[in-house]
Design an enzyme around this catalytic site. Structure first.
Site, PDB file in Angstrom:
ATOM      1  CE1 TYR A   1      69.694 -80.571  76.757  1.00  0.00           C
ATOM      2  CE2 TYR A   1      71.987 -81.208  76.605  1.00  0.00           C
ATOM      3  CZ  TYR A   1      71.030 -80.298  76.974  1.00  0.00           C
ATOM      4  OH  TYR A   1      71.405 -79.109  77.554  1.00  0.00           O
TER       5      TYR A   1
ATOM      6  CG  LEU B   1      78.525 -69.551  68.432  1.00  0.00           C
ATOM      7  CD1 LEU B   1      78.951 -70.424  67.259  1.00  0.00           C
ATOM      8  CD2 LEU B   1      79.491 -68.395  68.614  1.00  0.00           C
TER       9      LEU B   1
ATOM     10  CG  PHE C   1      76.969 -66.901  62.051  1.00  0.00           C
ATOM     11  CD1 PHE C   1      78.113 -66.122  62.089  1.00  0.00           C
ATOM     12  CD2 PHE C   1      76.842 -67.926  62.977  1.00  0.00           C
ATOM     13  CE1 PHE C   1      79.118 -66.358  63.016  1.00  0.00           C
ATOM     14  CE2 PHE C   1      77.836 -68.177  63.903  1.00  0.00           C
ATOM     15  CZ  PHE C   1      78.975 -67.393  63.929  1.00  0.00           C
ATOM     16  CB  THR C   2      71.044 -66.912  59.728  1.00  0.00           C
ATOM     17  OG1 THR C   2      70.524 -67.171  61.050  1.00  0.00           O
ATOM     18  CG2 THR C   2      72.047 -68.007  59.373  1.00  0.00           C
TER      19      THR C   2
END
Length: 298
Positions: free
Chosen positions: A53, A210, A216-217
């Protein structure tokens, strides 16, 4: 906070904090420590990271913060992953997978140093390696467990058959399979992964719950249908936060899905924790399912 039992002596918090984008937060050690303390105040004790990461930086960022208050180590569970080699690491010519005994042990030793700890609560093989020698993986797991360096092991992004193959060589049960699950990415509901999780009493960790923010977009037909259904369900459930409805949808599943919240913003983590208090009906759950798949159930 609800706790999920994975072994006789290991529990995870139902909501998990993820460190995939920690390097992007551009937080100093004190800021990361404060986020950790806020998580603990909410009951979020399980921290998910991986050696790669942030191009091999996120473990160290978290470890430096933890070193400021080492007493917190006893209050958290650290999950990390290994098995991928990126070209950003010296000597690696091409991105590839490596689940050899040598690489697993070397990765764990590096993670222990980076995270400023002498043990890890769980280590997951990050991606299925086509060249996996399961006897080598088993040998690495056994050696690390005997040395007290790793308490338990799991996998990430494995299919049911891949998990069963590896499990057949191991002395102890794998504790989890970390996979992508969200209202927009429903594959795991239909490909046997969640069925297997229930069968083996092996709760899954859900990354990108999510859908990476696409919920959301996005402007594609599926996302627009889901957005409309989410607003309706949110109003019915008495919340203005669509995040919470998305988490509540995952939490409703009997497989005890553990969503990973990958935000450095405390309010986003708090929203996920608040979803544990929402009660979603089966009709609401299926209304969202139908919106995602684009056709009614048969």
């Amino acid at each position: 906070m609800e706790r999920v039992q994975l072994t006789e002596d290991l529990q995870f918090s139902r909501i998990i904090h993820g460190h995939w984008r920690m390097a992007d937060w551009q937080y100093g050690s004190q800021q990361i420590l404060r986020v950790l303390e806020e998580c603990l105040e909410m009951g979020v004790t399980t921290m998910d990271t991986a050696d790669i990461y942030g191009q091999y930086t996120c473990e160290s960022l978290f470890g430096q913060a933890l070193a400021l208050k080492p007493s917190l180590r006893d209050s958290i569970e650290i999950v990390t992953k290994c098995g991928i080699k990126l070209t950003s690491k010296e000597g690696v010519g091409i991105n590839h997978y490596d689940s050899s005994k040598k690489h697993i042990i070397e990765s764990v030793e590096a993670s222990l140093l980076n995270l400023h700890t002498d043990y890890l609560d769980a280590v997951l093989i990050h991606r299925p390696d086509v060249l996996t020698d399961p006897e080598e993986v088993a040998a690495a797991f056994s050696e690390l467990k005997r040395a007290g360096k790793v308490r338990s092991f799991g996998v990430s992004n494995y299919t049911p058959s891949q998990l069963n193959m590896l499990q057949s060589y191991l002395d102890e049960p794998l504790i989890t399979n970390q996979v992508e699950v969200s209202l927009l990415v429903r594959d795991q509901f239909e490909n046997g992964t969640l069925d297997q999780a229930i069968e083996k009493r092996m709760p899954v960790m859900a990354w990108s719950p999510l859908a990476g923010g696409r919920i959301f977009t996005g402007e594609d037909a599926q996302t627009l249908r889901v957005q409309k259904a989410l607003k309706k369900t949110a109003a019915e459930m008495g919340t203005e936060n669509m995040d919470q409805v998305l988490y509540a949808w995952l939490l409703k599943h009997p497989g005890k899905i553990m969503p990973i919240v990958g935000s450095g913003k405390v309010k986003r983590i708090r929203a996920a924790v608040g979803a544990l208090q929402l009660k979603m009906t089966k009709e609401q759950w299926y209304e969202l399912w139908v919106a995602s798949r684009g056709k009614p159930v048969d």
